[in-house]
Design a protein around this motif. Sequence first.
Motif, PDB file in Angstrom:
ATOM      1  N   TYR A  29       0.830  -1.199   0.000  1.00 21.58           N
ATOM      2  CA  TYR A  29       0.000   0.000   0.000  1.00 21.58           C
ATOM      3  C   TYR A  29       0.870   1.257   0.000  1.00 21.58           C
ATOM      4  O   TYR A  29       2.023   1.248   0.430  1.00 21.58           O
ATOM      5  CB  TYR A  29      -0.920   0.017   1.225  1.00 21.58           C
ATOM      6  N   VAL A 147     -13.894   4.415   3.538  1.00 18.81           N
ATOM      7  CA  VAL A 147     -13.406   5.321   2.493  1.00 18.81           C
ATOM      8  C   VAL A 147     -12.208   6.113   3.008  1.00 18.81           C
ATOM      9  O   VAL A 147     -11.188   6.256   2.331  1.00 18.81           O
ATOM     10  CB  VAL A 147     -14.524   6.282   2.033  1.00 18.81           C
ATOM     11  N   LEU A 148     -12.321   6.617   4.228  1.00 19.67           N
ATOM     12  CA  LEU A 148     -11.256   7.427   4.820  1.00 19.67           C
ATOM     13  C   LEU A 148      -9.978   6.627   5.048  1.00 19.67           C
ATOM     14  O   LEU A 148      -8.872   7.160   4.928  1.00 19.67           O
ATOM     15  CB  LEU A 148     -11.726   8.020   6.155  1.00 19.67           C
ATOM     16  N   HIS A 149     -10.116   5.340   5.362  1.00 22.95           N
ATOM     17  CA  HIS A 149      -8.951   4.533   5.733  1.00 22.95           C
ATOM     18  C   HIS A 149      -8.355   3.738   4.575  1.00 22.95           C
ATOM     19  O   HIS A 149      -7.321   3.092   4.748  1.00 22.95           O
ATOM     20  CB  HIS A 149      -9.314   3.573   6.871  1.00 22.95           C
ATOM     21  N   CYS A 150      -8.976   3.755   3.406  1.00 22.65           N
ATOM     22  CA  CYS A 150      -8.448   2.981   2.278  1.00 22.65           C
ATOM     23  C   CYS A 150      -7.250   3.696   1.666  1.00 22.65           C
ATOM     24  O   CYS A 150      -7.382   4.785   1.095  1.00 22.65           O
ATOM     25  CB  CYS A 150      -9.523   2.764   1.215  1.00 22.65           C
ATOM     26  N   SER A 151      -6.075   3.087   1.769  1.00 23.99           N
ATOM     27  CA  SER A 151      -4.848   3.715   1.271  1.00 23.99           C
ATOM     28  C   SER A 151      -4.805   3.789  -0.249  1.00 23.99           C
ATOM     29  O   SER A 151      -4.057   4.585  -0.817  1.00 23.99           O
ATOM     30  CB  SER A 151      -3.626   2.937   1.778  1.00 23.99           C
ATOM     31  N   GLN A 152      -5.595   2.951  -0.921  1.00 26.63           N
ATOM     32  CA  GLN A 152      -5.574   2.898  -2.381  1.00 26.63           C
ATOM     33  C   GLN A 152      -6.716   3.676  -3.034  1.00 26.63           C
ATOM     34  O   GLN A 152      -6.856   3.665  -4.251  1.00 26.63           O
ATOM     35  CB  GLN A 152      -5.640   1.436  -2.842  1.00 26.63           C
ATOM     36  N   LYS A 153      -7.545   4.313  -2.195  1.00 27.74           N
ATOM     37  CA  LYS A 153      -8.723   5.038  -2.703  1.00 27.74           C
ATOM     38  C   LYS A 153      -9.585   4.127  -3.582  1.00 27.74           C
ATOM     39  O   LYS A 153     -10.085   4.528  -4.645  1.00 27.74           O
ATOM     40  CB  LYS A 153      -8.304   6.298  -3.467  1.00 27.74           C
ATOM     41  N   ARG A 156     -15.588   3.974  -2.479  1.00 25.21           N
ATOM     42  CA  ARG A 156     -16.370   5.210  -2.554  1.00 25.21           C
ATOM     43  C   ARG A 156     -17.791   4.908  -2.102  1.00 25.21           C
ATOM     44  O   ARG A 156     -18.203   3.737  -2.023  1.00 25.21           O
ATOM     45  CB  ARG A 156     -16.377   5.770  -3.975  1.00 25.21           C
ATOM     46  N   LYS A 168      -8.604  -1.641  -7.971  1.00 27.01           N
ATOM     47  CA  LYS A 168      -7.722  -0.836  -7.126  1.00 27.01           C
ATOM     48  C   LYS A 168      -7.405  -1.518  -5.799  1.00 27.01           C
ATOM     49  O   LYS A 168      -6.377  -1.245  -5.185  1.00 27.01           O
ATOM     50  CB  LYS A 168      -8.362   0.528  -6.845  1.00 27.01           C
ATOM     51  N   CYS A 169      -8.285  -2.402  -5.354  1.00 31.34           N
ATOM     52  CA  CYS A 169      -8.123  -3.058  -4.052  1.00 31.34           C
ATOM     53  C   CYS A 169      -6.888  -3.953  -4.044  1.00 31.34           C
ATOM     54  O   CYS A 169      -6.650  -4.716  -4.985  1.00 31.34           O
ATOM     55  CB  CYS A 169      -9.369  -3.885  -3.739  1.00 31.34           C
ATOM     56  N   CYS A 175     -10.125  -2.083   5.635  1.00 29.72           N
ATOM     57  CA  CYS A 175     -11.546  -1.728   5.637  1.00 29.72           C
ATOM     58  C   CYS A 175     -12.360  -2.682   6.504  1.00 29.72           C
ATOM     59  O   CYS A 175     -13.377  -2.295   7.093  1.00 29.72           O
ATOM     60  CB  CYS A 175     -12.088  -1.707   4.209  1.00 29.72           C
TER      61      CYS A 175
END
Length: 314
Positions: A29, A147-153, A156, A168-169, A175
Amino acid sequence: MRPVYIRQVIKTLKAAGAFPFLTDANTLYAGARGDAPHHLVTAIQNGFAFSVIDAPMIIADGLRGRTETAVTINQKQFKKVYIGTEIVNADALVSVAHFKGHELSGYGGAIKNIGMGCASRRGKMDQHSDVAPKVKKKKCIGCGECVLHCSQKAIRLVEQKADIDPKKCIGCGECIIVCANEAVQIQWNQSVPVFLERMVEYAAGVLSSKTGKSLFINFINNVSPGCDCLPFNDASLVRDIGVVASTDPVAIDQASVDLVNREPAVGYTCLTTNTGPGEDKFRGVYPNIDWEHQLVYAENLGLGSRTYDLISID
């Protein structure tokens, strides 16, 4: 892991004639350990500077996590594994692990430290590729914590429900931890055993060039329920137990699990079941994860034995 503990390990190795260096591989990540410059700065900021530990630090898989060596293992999950090159090049290996719980493997000890920690970025992706979380829409309240904690964005909110982009995951599992409603889950019976086997096979790849040249040290202190990679954690599950060492990665992890499980739980943590002496603390936190599978598989691969003698040293 406190730097002063590492300094004592370094001191002992130097007294034996070794010229040790600290190493780690970049994370999958993005973040403070996602490339070598940030990784080194993070290490220094956390006390792992030469002036403190008396040893240099080398990032094993290079600037961007692409300096890797393919190691042939011909096992069930992988024919080849991809290890940080400088770990392959090293003459010997001393694994120093903080023993704790883990949201994907149940616990993290010596096997995870070398299997995941020594893998290049490509190797980490290989291990996580089947750990794809899904959102149970009925449970999701649209709070946005994932959403806030996902390092890869990769997450949503769509119509006030979390939506994960599988492209992207990277399967890091953060999460899953932050969701208070247990709306984010993986296919535990299918994904976790495969993940554990892949991690063990990577450990086998790391150790294939270190036969008779490996030592494993587990610090069973501050046994937190989650991975140290997380920016948050709960209090220790049990009291501080101490330090164990072995030349057998399977035996040391089995002993570490047993030592934790024989303790009564510390109160007021996320552990609300299996709190008594002799009860499985890791199953109490992660009831869907069969942590024992990594030990069984590692023993079957010949990495070591789950049978051990525990010798106390005052």
